[in-house]
Design a protein around this motif. Structure first.
Motif, short mmCIF file in Angstrom:
data_model
loop_
_atom_site.label_atom_id
_atom_site.label_comp_id
_atom_site.label_asym_id
_atom_site.label_seq_id
_atom_site.Cartn_x
_atom_site.Cartn_y
_atom_site.Cartn_z
N LEU A 165 0.79 -1.20 -0.14
CA LEU A 165 -0.13 -0.14 -0.03
C LEU A 165 0.87 0.91 0.00
O LEU A 165 0.72 2.13 -0.80
N ILE A 166 1.83 1.41 0.81
CA ILE A 166 2.89 2.31 0.79
C ILE A 166 3.42 2.66 -0.81
O ILE A 166 3.50 3.78 -1.20
N THR A 167 3.60 1.64 -1.24
CA THR A 167 4.37 1.67 -2.74
C THR A 167 3.12 2.16 -3.75
O THR A 167 3.50 3.04 -4.40
N TYR A 168 2.13 1.86 -3.62
CA TYR A 168 0.83 2.26 -4.28
C TYR A 168 0.62 3.75 -4.26
O TYR A 168 0.55 4.59 -5.11
N ILE A 169 0.75 4.32 -2.80
CA ILE A 169 0.52 5.85 -2.54
C ILE A 169 1.84 6.58 -3.10
O ILE A 169 1.54 7.58 -3.68
N ASP A 228 3.49 5.95 -5.78
CA ASP A 228 3.58 5.66 -7.03
C ASP A 228 2.40 6.57 -7.41
O ASP A 228 2.27 6.61 -8.84
N GLY A 229 1.63 7.07 -6.83
CA GLY A 229 0.63 8.01 -7.30
C GLY A 229 -0.93 7.33 -7.55
O GLY A 229 -1.52 7.99 -7.99
N GLY A 230 -0.73 5.90 -7.29
CA GLY A 230 -1.94 5.21 -7.36
C GLY A 230 -2.35 4.34 -8.58
O GLY A 230 -2.98 3.43 -8.93
N GLY A 231 -1.24 4.85 -9.49
CA GLY A 231 -1.56 4.46 -10.96
C GLY A 231 -1.15 2.88 -10.93
O GLY A 231 -1.91 1.99 -12.03
N THR A 232 -0.47 2.08 -9.94
CA THR A 232 -0.04 0.79 -10.01
C THR A 232 -1.00 0.04 -9.00
O THR A 232 -0.72 -1.23 -9.17
N SER A 233 -1.80 0.65 -8.34
CA SER A 233 -2.64 -0.07 -7.28
C SER A 233 -3.50 -0.98 -8.18
O SER A 233 -4.14 -0.63 -9.36
N PRO A 234 -4.05 -2.02 -7.46
CA PRO A 234 -5.14 -2.93 -7.92
C PRO A 234 -6.50 -2.05 -8.23
O PRO A 234 -6.64 -1.03 -7.40
N LEU A 235 -7.24 -2.64 -9.02
CA LEU A 235 -8.43 -1.77 -9.34
C LEU A 235 -9.37 -1.61 -8.08
O LEU A 235 -10.25 -0.72 -7.89
N HIS A 236 -9.29 -2.82 -7.41
CA HIS A 236 -10.47 -2.71 -6.25
C HIS A 236 -10.11 -2.02 -5.14
O HIS A 236 -10.97 -1.66 -4.29
N ILE A 237 -8.83 -1.35 -4.93
CA ILE A 237 -8.53 -0.19 -4.03
C ILE A 237 -8.07 0.98 -4.73
O ILE A 237 -7.61 2.08 -3.92
N ARG A 238 -8.05 1.20 -6.04
CA ARG A 238 -7.88 2.38 -6.88
C ARG A 238 -8.39 3.64 -6.29
O ARG A 238 -7.92 4.58 -6.13
#
Length: 212
Positions: free
Chosen positions: A152-156, A158-168
């Motif tokens: 989750l820290i990495t997704y935040i 990276d600006g959210g673009g790499t996060s899975p769709l269900h938590i985007r």
């Protein structure tokens, strides 16, 4: 509806959910019985105050920092928040909790509540969003937010673009809300030294505690 309008609507809904939850806890603990119009008015006021933050305020983008493997108090101008989420498939129960402390290690906010999710990543995103909203409501300007989910820290970061769709949507809202602080950083904290927040996720009853 454009992206900006959609994000604004999601943020408003988040403030409404936050105040519905606060009013529920006030009812459970016998502090106050909120009328529906009061809840909506308070949520809208908080949302408007959030939107009224001047755009020229120096705001640093969410960052990720590595900290020593023990709880370290923040500097005098910061509030440090530890978050956690728990899920038991056997008991079919899930919950979230967070605690915010000052430079003396004294608790400023402690929150514990059941929350419905079956994916721990969703739970972690929910509690981070709740903690940010709680700190915005309390007027904190410089914050550090720690939890034990490196993904989750990495997704935040990276600006959210790499996060899975269900938590985007949750990640996008976390990033959007965090921009209201003068300074905000996210850091990884191993679960073994995140025991206070972890214990809050496992309480049988909701808990809300705020100190002056």
């Amino acid at each position: 509806m454009g992206k900006k309008e959609s994000r604004s609507l999601i943020t408003l809904c988040s403030f409404v959910c936050w105040h519905v939850w606060l009013s529920r806890n006030d009812l459970v603990f016998g502090r106050k019985v909120w009328q529906p119009t009061e809840v909506i008015s308070a949520a809208i006021k908080a949302f408007q105050e959030f939107n009224a933050i001047p755009s020229n305020v120096i705001s640093y983008p969410p960052s990720m920092v590595a900290l020593p493997q023990q709880w370290i108090a923040p500097t005098t101008d910061y509030v440090k928040c530890n978050c956690d989420a728990s899920y038991s498939a056997n008991l079919n129960k899930s919950g979230v909790g967070f605690i915010c402390r000052d430079h003396n290690g004294l608790p400023l906010i402690a929150i514990s509540c059941p929350s419905s999710f079956s994916d721990i990543l969703v739970g972690e995103a929910i509690v981070v969003q709740l903690s940010i909203m709680g700190m915005i409501t309390n007027g904190f300007e410089r914050v550090m937010i720690g939890f034990d989910n490196m993904n989750l820290i990495t997704y935040i970061k990276d600006g959210g673009g790499t996060s899975p769709l269900h938590i985007r949507a949750l990640v996008d809202n976390i990033i959007h809300l965090s921009s209201s602080f003068v300074s905000c950083c996210f850091f990884f904290i191993p679960q073994e030294i995140n025991s206070v927040a972890d214990s809050l996720t496992r309480r049988p009853l909701p808990l809300t505690c705020a100190t002056d």
